[in-house]
Scaffold this active site. Structure first.
Site, PDB file in Angstrom:
ATOM      1  N   THR A  12       0.814  -1.220   0.000  1.00  0.00           N
ATOM      2  CA  THR A  12       0.000   0.000   0.000  1.00  0.00           C
ATOM      3  C   THR A  12       0.844   1.265   0.000  1.00  0.00           C
ATOM      4  OG1 THR A  12      -1.874  -1.085   1.029  1.00  0.00           O
ATOM      5  CG2 THR A  12      -1.719   1.262   1.387  1.00  0.00           C
ATOM      6  N   THR A  84       1.581  -4.531   4.186  1.00  0.00           N
ATOM      7  CA  THR A  84       1.409  -4.900   5.595  1.00  0.00           C
ATOM      8  C   THR A  84       0.723  -6.255   5.773  1.00  0.00           C
ATOM      9  OG1 THR A  84      -0.706  -3.726   5.781  1.00  0.00           O
ATOM     10  CG2 THR A  84       1.295  -2.477   6.315  1.00  0.00           C
TER      11      THR A  84
HETATM   12  N1  ASP Z   1      -2.691  -5.425   0.441  1.00  0.00           N
HETATM   13  C1  ASP Z   1      -1.610  -4.588   0.886  1.00  0.00           C
HETATM   14  C2  ASP Z   1      -0.334  -5.417   0.896  1.00  0.00           C
HETATM   15  O1  ASP Z   1      -0.090  -6.129   1.803  1.00  0.00           O
HETATM   16  C3  ASP Z   1      -1.908  -4.039   2.234  1.00  0.00           C
HETATM   17  C4  ASP Z   1      -0.903  -3.040   2.778  1.00  0.00           C
HETATM   18  O2  ASP Z   1       0.195  -2.872   2.294  1.00  0.00           O
HETATM   19  O3  ASP Z   1      -1.245  -2.375   3.803  1.00  0.00           O
HETATM   20  O4  ASP Z   1       0.409  -5.366  -0.048  1.00  0.00           O
END
Ligand code: ASP
Length: 311
Positions: A12, A84
């Site tokens: 993200t 995340t």
């Molecule tokens: N879907 C994203 C990922 O893990 C979520 C994030 O980065 O917060 O790449």
């Protein structure tokens, strides 16, 4: 001036939202670092640009190799930008297999790079500042998000942000099993349990070649009779079974009859470590040829897990 290598992998922190309303990684390392105000000399390595749900253990090896190249080239620190969703898994694998003094700091974001209140820039600033700080030498692998510095062991993404162990106020205890390849580590699966569940999933994992199974058990370490039978078969076949729990924040104590039967079948208790990290720890223990019971007795219980405190 210290020199920090920023290795990008997507997530993200690097996404913008398309006309279809879907967030996809679009920002390069140069985009992410363009607005950084820091007295650290930053170099970018664009390694991957994926949602972290797409990462595999072989990708952890690619990250390890990029970290090793940065260290060989004399960098003072490394930052890895990462989604995340699986950050707790990558961070723990790197922690278990990296023994260097150069700090390795993972960071990401909960809100897209094109959001008005994007948190990525502040998180990246914190990560680069930490990685480039001479006092951070020897800290090993850490995660920084929302003003907190987390140890990898015990870190969990929740609906309200991360919970884990904030290492800033305390002595950093590093957890290591030596240099290992994740891509060549034995297969380890996580099996869910639920009322009325049978042993189909346990048996299928064994048939698929799993050398380890993490049982996401009920409550303080229980499972239905059919699952216990499956665990008995798996243990008898030489598969390492670790008992974790599906209850966030709970401790596996195996104080009830079904839990006792799991232990008698040969399963090992993971205490408080959540299932995704139990899988990573079990992969590393099996790859290192370490006794699984000893490894989980040492690191399966993570005290002082707390939600983030923003300083
Ligand atoms: N879907 C994203 C990922 O893990 C979520 C994030 O980065 O917060 O790449």
């Amino acid at each position: 001036m210290s020199r920090v290598v920023v290795i990008t992998t997507g997530g993200t922190i690097a996404t913008s939202t398309g006309a279809d309303g879907v967030a996809r990684p679009t920002q390069t390392g140069d985009d992410l670092t363009a607005g950084l105000r820091t007295d650290v000399d930053v170099e970018v390595v664009d390694l991957m640009a994926v949602d972290s749900s797409q990462l595999t253990p072989s990708d952890w090896d690619r990250m390890s190799a990029a970290v090793a190249s940065a260290a060989q080239a004399g960098a003072d620190g490394v930052v890895i930008t990462h989604g995340t969703d699986t950050m707790e898994e990558t961070a723990l694998w790197l922690e278990l297999t990296y023994g260097g003094d150069m700090p390795v700091v993972l960071t990401g974001a909960m809100r897209s790079a094109d959001a008005e209140d994007a948190d990525g820039p502040a998180n990246l600033h914190d990560a680069v500042t930490l990685a480039g700080n001479a006092h951070a030498r020897g800290i090993g692998v850490v995660v920084t998000l929302a003003g907190t510095i987390w140890q990898p062991l015990g870190l969990t993404k929740t609906g309200a942000g991360f919970v884990g162990v904030d290492v800033a106020p305390r002595e950093r205890r590093r957890v290591s099993l030596g240099e290992l390849s994740a891509g060549r580590a034995p297969r380890v699966d996580v099996v869910a349990t639920y009322a009325g569940g049978d042993a189909v999933a346990v048996d299928a994992c064994v048939a698929a070649g799993a050398e380890g199974i993490v049982l996401e058990s009920l409550g303080s370490g229980n499972a239905g009779a059919a699952v216990i039978d499956g665990v008995r078969r798996a243990c008898a076949a030489g598969v390492a079974v670790v008992i974790s729990t599906r209850v966030p924040g709970a401790r596996v104590t195996v104080g009830y009859g079904p839990g006792r039967l799991l232990v008698e079948a040969g399963a090992v208790v993971a205490s408080t470590l959540p299932p995704p990290q139990c899988r990573v720890l079990l992969m590393a223990a099996l790859a290192a040829g370490e006794p699984v019971g000893d490894v989980f007795a040492k690191w399966g219980d993570v005290p002082d897990v707390r939600p983030a405190t923003v300083r």
